[in-house]
Design a protein around this motif. Structure first.
Motif: not given
Length: 393
Positions: A146-152, A184-187, A238-245
């Protein structure tokens, strides 16, 4: 005496619906399940409402739909706390707040038959072309790529897929993390690794009041609307990245409940509100990163039909916590690194807040208040485990 769920009820999915107005939305969700062949007997509905609402009409609706379920107004919740040996912890669920969804989590915790929970807001509807419940269950069972998403900025905008067009950031996304570079990457996901499934929203996006005002809307909604075309494939942060839930369209495994308390908003001396699900998502993501678990995002979509109300009312409820929201994730970002379960990670995050000093922030004492309530949440869950089940009459 208030009982735990009737032994005749066999569902393994507890559907928690906070409602004071549009409870009839459940007719559409049940119809969606039946139309797509989902086994409705798996569903047990818990409507969390208030004493001034028409509880009898809600119960009649559940009977008419021929589904398992219960309705809990404030008085009946107090009876439930007493019957389940946790009356002293009733305060952990704030009064007259969306965070009363935490009662549904306690209700689930008291019944081992519930393997899954699902939050549905009463201003939403399912999309007819999607198997709403089935898709959430598929997401929780997902294994594969699945696509893995992170940011700087270590934050993921869950609306990133068409952000170049609409420019939206969801409620709770830190202002200091905007204008991020998306990576973006793949997990590779193993079976059982996904513990929460966040469905996103069409029509009215889930924005905070400042962003609604910037979008030119004075009625608490948004001039910019989302459609299914704004969403591509599903993804994980991605690991180490947060998101709104956001809890308006969210399924989860029972195991996360110790780290998924919907926080004590609205009913507090600092008047902090509207961050109950957002902050619970920050804590859950930290726990997932420590324990090797994932939050799945994307479909099933729901149609969010937020009622018009003053944007300035929402702003009043949010402004007391805006500064705190910018810093919460940084405060807990390394907490519980060696923990082996959700409760241990959560306890470490609770300690970080309850024992910290936050005078530099306006309303910083609210962090301490939250940390203390997080500790009490864990104690309440332990007390439910110690209390004997209440026998059916």
């Amino acid at each position: 005496m208030e009982k735990r769920r009737s032994a005749a009820a066999s569902g393994d999915i507890c559907v928690i619906v906070p409602t004071i107005r549009e409870y009839e939305c459940l007719r559409e969700y049940v119809a969606n399940a039946r139309e797509h062949g989902f086994d409705v007997s798996r569903l047990h509905f818990v409507l969390v409402t208030e004493d001034f609402c028409d509880v009898d009409e809600m119960r009649a609706m559940l009977d008419d739909l021929d589904v398992s379920g219960e309705v809990f107004d404030g008085s009946r919740r107090e009876e439930w706390y007493e019957a389940n040996g946790v009356a002293e912890y009733g305060y952990v669920v704030p009064a007259a707040s969306h965070a009363e969804t935490s009662f549904g989590l306690l209700y689930m915790w008291a019944d081992d038959a519930f393997e899954y929970g699902l939050f549905i807001d009463d201003d939403t509807l399912p999309h007819d072309d999607e198997d709403y419940f089935g898709r959430h269950m598929e997401n929780l069972a997902f294994e594969g790529s699945i696509e893995s998403v992170g940011s700087d900025e270590s934050w993921v905008n869950v609306l990133y897929q068409n952000a170049d067009e609409h420019g939206l950031y969801p409620r709770g996304y830190p202002y200091s993390a905007m204008d991020e570079t998306v990576e973006t990457g793949t997990a590779e996901i193993e079976a059982g690794e996904v513990v929460a499934s966040q469905g996103l929203w069409t029509n009215v996006p889930d924005l905070d009041a400042v962003r609604i005002l910037m979008d030119g809307d004075l009625e608490g909604q948004a001039q910019t609307r989302t459609t299914a075309d704004d969403f591509g494939g599903d993804f994980v942060a991605a690991r180490g990245n947060y998101l709104t839930v956001c809890s308006m369209n969210l399924a989860f495994r029972r195991e996360v409940i110790p780290a998924f308390y919907q926080l004590p908003m609205d009913d507090n001396e600092w008047d902090v509100g509207r961050f109950d699900d957002i902050w619970s998502g920050v804590f859950l993501k930290r726990a997932c990163d420590v324990l090797g678990k994932r939050i799945y995002n994307g479909r099933p979509l729901c149609e969010h039909n937020k009622a018009a109300r003053s944007t300035f009312d929402d702003l009043h409820n949010e402004v007391a916590g805006l500064e705190l929201n910018e810093h919460l994730w940084e405060l807990i970002d390394d907490a519980g690194a060696d923990a082996g379960d959700y409760a241990a990670v959560y306890a470490a995050m609770a300690d970080r807040l309850a024992d910290g000093e936050f005078e530099e922030y306006r309303n910083g004492a609210f962090f301490t208040h939250v940390g203390e309530h997080m500790r009490d949440w864990l104690d309440c869950l332990d007390a439910i485990r110690r209390a004997p089940a209440v026998a059916d009459d």
